[in-house]
Scaffold this active site. Structure first.
Site, short mmCIF file in Angstrom:
data_model
loop_
_atom_site.label_atom_id
_atom_site.label_comp_id
_atom_site.label_asym_id
_atom_site.label_seq_id
_atom_site.Cartn_x
_atom_site.Cartn_y
_atom_site.Cartn_z
N ASP A 219 0.75 -1.25 0.00
CA ASP A 219 0.00 0.00 0.00
C ASP A 219 0.79 1.31 0.00
OD1 ASP A 219 -1.59 -2.16 0.45
OD2 ASP A 219 -2.44 -1.45 2.33
N GLU B 16 2.79 -9.37 11.40
CA GLU B 16 2.50 -8.99 10.01
C GLU B 16 3.80 -8.55 9.32
OE1 GLU B 16 -0.21 -5.71 9.84
OE2 GLU B 16 -0.61 -5.96 7.70
C1 9WN Z 1 -5.76 -2.89 2.46
C2 9WN Z 1 -4.49 -8.00 4.51
C3 9WN Z 1 -3.95 -6.85 3.68
C4 9WN Z 1 -2.83 -7.29 2.74
C5 9WN Z 1 -2.11 -6.11 2.11
C6 9WN Z 1 -1.67 -5.15 3.20
C7 9WN Z 1 -2.88 -4.71 4.02
C8 9WN Z 1 -5.04 -3.49 3.66
C9 9WN Z 1 -4.96 -2.44 4.75
O1 9WN Z 1 -3.50 -5.84 4.60
O2 9WN Z 1 -3.75 -3.95 3.20
O3 9WN Z 1 -5.99 -3.88 1.50
O4 9WN Z 1 -6.02 -2.11 5.29
O5 9WN Z 1 -3.88 -1.96 5.06
O6 9WN Z 1 -1.00 -4.07 2.66
O7 9WN Z 1 -1.00 -6.58 1.37
O8 9WN Z 1 -3.35 -8.09 1.72
O9 9WN Z 1 -3.45 -8.68 5.15
#
Ligand code: 9WN
Length: 465
Positions: free
Chosen positions: A190, A428
């Site tokens: 992101d 994470e």
């Molecule tokens: C937005 C779920 C997801 C991952 C992404 C990570 C994060 C979400 C957020 O979490 O993104 O999609 O709210 O930050 O960047 O890679 O799939 O783990």
């Protein structure tokens, strides 16, 4: 996780890392799908699910297959696989933007007609790789019935084909062999500095106020994207909503349109996996020809992203007509995951990866790939995709290096990543200078890749426990 928390040492727990990893997956299991993380991410995410399925295959290939099938049940008519399938039972205030915010998907004739609702974004297409993996594990290791796993391949194959076709048509109108993303969330990385140039050009218009929910799940806001970035994320969602998630309208209006080099590299590998599935199923010749052509087109497209001076592959801003310069792990991972590299290029990439700007950086806690080089101006130690290392990215790199024949480096990464998880848990992501666990705890895909690594070969700390 708070910086004050003592690290949990699973190696010392006496129960072993594999046991702990299974427990994380079990606790996050919602029946036919897995929450990405217990609190921060209470829904089903697309590329998380594919990577979770890779780990689950070692436990139960049938359940792993179901993980993918649940996701593909929400596939759009266009072939799009949504980046989130919303959990109807999650408290409304747990995640933003949730299903209520994405109401345009309910109005779109392309979206699945009934709940559970989805977002209208995508994420990197790891799914065909996961499907092939489930087949292989079921056949070779767990004694699963070949008929049953063949039936799974038969069901998922047309859906995967539709998904890849979507990416190579709607998301590659320029026919460059590269996938366009309309939002940084589509990259899965992101707030990476990869997007700073393009995101900085986005002009935020009038939109309703919103309240971030992600910050309530972490102790330190510096671990998450900034408000500057969030405002643009929500504005880009808003403009897709105004387009009622219609592909042509989004293409006309979206202010963020970038060829994502990593998604494109993953798509090449996924097309090769799909070709193997097509062969197992004896699919029509024309399907196989199409996949060979897509693979070729993808590799040609990637070659245009090579930046000689940086020694990396870069993303391309379609609207500005320029490569986006940032030194991130995606610059290696994209070509390595796509494979098929000339030996000299492979050597150059592997040397660069081990240089003092990346794995060889003197300040690293462990030689694991930081998401952004500590020497890049966009680097921030604790901030999400701006510096921390992510086990799931190390796993993709390990997988790619193995395939490229770089087994020694691959195994070193595997051992080091397992040592990191063993010391600090299934976080994470991790601070690259201290190893501290950041973001969500008990992240499903961290547990899944650990399980998959542990199934490969014994791991010393695991044997000791
Ligand atoms: C937005 C779920 C997801 C991952 C992404 C990570 C994060 C979400 C957020 O979490 O993104 O999609 O709210 O930050 O960047 O890679 O799939 O783990």
């Amino acid at each position: 996780m708070s910086g004050e928390d003592p690290p949990r040492s699973f190696a010392d727990s006496g129960r072993g890392l594999a046991h702990e990893a299974k427990e994380v997956l079990r606790n996050n299991d919602m029946g036919g799908w897995t929450k990405a993380a217990p609190n921060l991410y209470p829904h089903q995410w697309s590329w998380d699910s594919a990577l979770i399925a890779i780990g689950l295959a070692r436990l139960d290939p049938r359940r792993a297959a179901r993980e993918l099938e649940t996701l593909f049940d929400r596939q759009w008519k266009t072939g799009k696989v949504p980046h989130i399938v919303f959990n109807e039972d999650a408290p409304a205030d747990s995640y933003f933007p949730g299903a209520d915010h994405w109401y345009c998907t309910a109005d779109s004739p392309d979206a699945p007609p009934a709940s559970p609702y989805t977002s209208c974004l995508v994420q990197p297409p790891v799914h065909a790789i996961a499907a092939r993996h489930i087949w292989e594990v079921a056949r070779e290791e767990n004694g699963g019935s070949t008929n049953e796993s063949r039936a799974f391949l038969g069901r998922i194959y047309p859906k995967l084909l539709g998904w890849h076709r979507y990416l190579l048509t709607y998301r590659d109108r320029e026919e460059m062999g590269l996938v366009t993303i309309y939002h940084p969330w589509e990259s899965g990385m992101d707030n990476s500095p990869r997007w700073d140039g393009a995101l900085g050009r986005v002009e935020v218009g009038d939109m309703p106020d919103f309240e971030r929910r992600d910050l309530q799940h972490v102790d330190d806001p510096s671990e998450r994207p900034t408000d500057f970035e969030y405002k643009r994320y929500i504005w880009l969602v808003e403009s897709m909503k105004r387009a009622v998630c219609d592909e042509d309208a989004i293409y006309e209006a979206q202010q963020f349109q970038v060829k994502d080099v990593l998604a494109s590299g993953i798509l090449v590998a996924a097309n090769e996996a799909l070709l193997e599935i097509a062969e197992i199923l004896e699919a029509p010749d024309e399907d196989r020809e199409l996949m060979r052509a897509w693979t070729h087109r993808g590799r040609e497209g990637l070659e245009r992203c090579w930046h000689e001076d940086l020694g990396l592959y870069l993303d391309y801003d379609v609207l500005a007509g320029e490569l986006l310069q940032a030194r991130t792990v995606a610059g290696f991972l994209a070509p390595l995951v796509a494979g098929g590299l000339e030996p000299a290029r492979l050597k150059a990439l592997v040397t660069r990866l081990q240089s003092a700007e990346f794995l060889g950086h003197p300040d690293l806690y462990r030689p694991l790939p930081p998401s952004t080089s500590p020497d890049d101006p966009g680097f921030m130690r604790r901030s999400y995709w701006r510096g921390p290392f992510w086990p799931v990215i190390t796993w993709l790199l390990w997988w790619s290096l193995e395939r490229a024949g770089e087994k020694e480096l691959a195994d070193r990464l595997r051992q080091t990543a397992l040592a990191q998880i063993s010391e600090h848990g299934f976080g994470e992501y991790f601070d690259p200078f201290t190893g501290e666990s950041l973001g969500a705890e008990d992240q499903s895909w961290t547990a899944a890749v650990a399980l998959e690594w542990l199934a490969e070969e014994p791991y010393p700390e695991q044997k000791a426990s």
